[in-house]
Write a protein that holds these residues in place. Structure first.
Motif, mmCIF file in Angstrom:
data_model
loop_
_atom_site.group_PDB
_atom_site.id
_atom_site.type_symbol
_atom_site.label_atom_id
_atom_site.label_comp_id
_atom_site.label_asym_id
_atom_site.label_seq_id
_atom_site.Cartn_x
_atom_site.Cartn_y
_atom_site.Cartn_z
ATOM 1 N N ALA A 17 -11.444 38.339 -45.067
ATOM 2 C CA ALA A 17 -12.006 37.944 -43.776
ATOM 3 C C ALA A 17 -10.925 37.686 -42.740
ATOM 4 C CB ALA A 17 -12.894 36.714 -43.942
ATOM 5 N N SER A 18 -9.847 37.009 -43.130
ATOM 6 C CA SER A 18 -8.776 36.710 -42.174
ATOM 7 C C SER A 18 -8.115 37.978 -41.658
ATOM 8 C CB SER A 18 -7.728 35.786 -42.810
ATOM 9 O OG SER A 18 -8.211 34.468 -42.925
ATOM 10 N N ALA A 19 -7.846 38.920 -42.558
ATOM 11 C CA ALA A 19 -7.228 40.178 -42.143
ATOM 12 C C ALA A 19 -8.152 40.945 -41.212
ATOM 13 C CB ALA A 19 -6.881 41.018 -43.367
ATOM 14 N N LEU A 20 -9.429 40.954 -41.517
ATOM 15 C CA LEU A 20 -10.402 41.636 -40.659
ATOM 16 C C LEU A 20 -10.501 40.940 -39.306
ATOM 17 C CD1 LEU A 20 -12.545 43.820 -40.247
ATOM 18 C CD2 LEU A 20 -14.223 42.280 -41.311
ATOM 19 N N THR A 60 -20.277 42.012 -36.572
ATOM 20 C CA THR A 60 -20.175 42.188 -38.013
ATOM 21 C C THR A 60 -19.905 40.834 -38.637
ATOM 22 O OG1 THR A 60 -19.135 43.502 -39.778
ATOM 23 C CG2 THR A 60 -17.674 42.610 -38.076
ATOM 24 N N HIS A 61 -19.985 40.761 -39.961
ATOM 25 C CA HIS A 61 -19.777 39.502 -40.659
ATOM 26 C C HIS A 61 -18.333 39.377 -41.153
ATOM 27 C CE1 HIS A 61 -24.182 40.025 -40.906
ATOM 28 N NE2 HIS A 61 -24.209 38.711 -40.870
ATOM 29 N N LEU A 62 -17.813 38.162 -41.061
ATOM 30 C CA LEU A 62 -16.470 37.852 -41.557
ATOM 31 C C LEU A 62 -16.613 37.013 -42.823
ATOM 32 C CD1 LEU A 62 -14.784 36.853 -38.173
ATOM 33 C CD2 LEU A 62 -14.327 38.936 -39.487
ATOM 34 N N VAL A 117 -12.037 32.342 -42.361
ATOM 35 C CA VAL A 117 -10.715 32.715 -41.869
ATOM 36 C C VAL A 117 -9.855 31.459 -41.758
ATOM 37 C CG1 VAL A 117 -11.767 34.618 -40.620
ATOM 38 C CG2 VAL A 117 -11.251 32.506 -39.397
ATOM 39 N N ASP A 118 -8.590 31.638 -41.397
ATOM 40 C CA ASP A 118 -7.642 30.527 -41.299
ATOM 41 C C ASP A 118 -7.890 29.787 -39.981
ATOM 42 O OD1 ASP A 118 -5.567 28.768 -41.508
ATOM 43 O OD2 ASP A 118 -3.978 30.276 -41.459
ATOM 44 N N LEU A 145 -9.931 42.732 -35.710
ATOM 45 C CA LEU A 145 -11.017 42.756 -34.728
ATOM 46 C C LEU A 145 -10.646 41.992 -33.462
ATOM 47 C CD1 LEU A 145 -14.168 42.368 -37.005
ATOM 48 C CD2 LEU A 145 -13.270 44.444 -35.933
ATOM 49 N N THR A 146 -9.964 40.847 -33.612
ATOM 50 C CA THR A 146 -9.540 40.101 -32.425
ATOM 51 C C THR A 146 -8.583 40.936 -31.592
ATOM 52 O OG1 THR A 146 -9.809 37.992 -33.576
ATOM 53 C CG2 THR A 146 -8.459 37.980 -31.596
ATOM 54 N N GLN A 147 -7.670 41.633 -32.251
ATOM 55 C CA GLN A 147 -6.760 42.527 -31.539
ATOM 56 C C GLN A 147 -7.512 43.679 -30.878
ATOM 57 O OE1 GLN A 147 -4.148 43.503 -34.751
ATOM 58 N NE2 GLN A 147 -3.261 41.452 -34.842
ATOM 59 N N GLY A 148 -8.728 43.942 -31.361
ATOM 60 C CA GLY A 148 -9.567 44.983 -30.781
ATOM 61 C C GLY A 148 -10.604 44.464 -29.815
ATOM 62 N N GLY A 149 -10.478 43.190 -29.413
ATOM 63 C CA GLY A 149 -11.362 42.655 -28.386
ATOM 64 C C GLY A 149 -12.562 41.885 -28.874
ATOM 65 N N PHE A 150 -12.636 41.615 -30.177
ATOM 66 C CA PHE A 150 -13.745 40.828 -30.709
ATOM 67 C C PHE A 150 -13.434 39.334 -30.588
ATOM 68 C CE2 PHE A 150 -14.904 44.854 -32.361
ATOM 69 C CZ PHE A 150 -16.207 44.798 -32.808
#
Length: 255
Positions: free
Chosen positions: A39-42, A32-34, A142-143, A46-51
């Protein structure tokens, strides 16, 4: 009221392609697009979900018959400093990393090309142009920071920056619960210390000082030799069907 499209991200599936880690297998990814103000919150979710992030894209494996790619994060507070890690940290005492905005430079690109030619000559990034590299660094919503590593100078304790030629670079995302190492590279001719190991240790220390619980290392792939080094950084958590859990991996580096 019209909501920003990032509130409802759209996910897409890639076509099958040769797996870069395990010969003879095919990979697919969901992505998906950030973009936008969330974007940072997403990216955090997503990173916590393995992205993983690449520019303004978040992706994760979606292979039909393979689950070899496992998301890994190091537990900062409990990190085990083995004798080997302490030796690497001491030997790399001449280096210091400066946190900078995500801005590319010709010096970074030259080091990036040298690294790829020495370590990943036939890899998927080997054909990246200077424009491709610039997009990899600065195309982010993102940051993000770039950590540049150089030799310590007489004023480094004040400036927190090194002097002389660029030795290594880490592109890193700052997240609510940790630091995510997006990509890193270094001088392949630097023989005095294992720079790749040092950069991970340095990020663990940065996260500790910030009070962040994790350093995300991306994917560990069982059976892939070039991903085996990630198992050394213990304790670590792996993402499975039931969420994050402490790894029972026994192939850690012994003190």
């Amino acid at each position: 009221m019209t909501r920003h499209p990032i509130d409802h991200p759209q996910f897409y599936l890639t076509a099958p392609a040769p797996c870069p880690y395990l010969p003879g297998r095919q990979e697919r990814k969901v992505f998906t697009h950030l973009v936008g103000h969330q974007a940072s919150a997403l990216n955090d979710v997503l990173t916590q979900g393995g992205f993983r992030r690449s520019q303004n894209i978040a992706y994760r494996p979606a292979c039909e018959s393979c689950r070899a790619c496992v998301s890994v994060r190091v537990r900062v507070a409990d990190f085990e400093w083995t004798r080997s890690f302490r030796r690497t940290w001491k030997d790399a005492g001449e280096l210091i990393g400066a946190e900078l905005p995500p801005s590319p430079s010709s010096e970074q690109y030259d080091l990036f090309r040298s690294y790829l030619q020495a370590r990943h000559e036939n890899g998927g990034m080997s054909e990246m142009t200077v424009l491709d590299y610039a997009m990899m660094v600065e195309d982010t919503h993102v940051d993000t920071m770039v950590v540049e590593y150089r030799r310590r100078g007489p004023d480094s304790f004040i400036t927190r920056r090194g002097t002389g030629p660029l030795v290594a670079v880490a592109l890193t995302d700052r997240m609510a619960d940790g630091l995510s190492m997006v990509y890193s590279f270094y001088d392949p001719d630097w023989r005095t210390v294992s720079i790749g190991t040092f950069m991970i240790l340095d990020h663990i220390e940065r996260a500790r000082k910030l009070g962040l619980p994790y350093v995300y290392l991306g994917y560990w792939v069982e059976g892939s030799e070039k991903m085996a080094y990630k198992a050394r950084f213990q304790p670590q958590e792996h993402l499975g069907p039931d969420g994050w859990s402490l790894s029972t991996d026994t192939a850690r580096l012994k003190p």
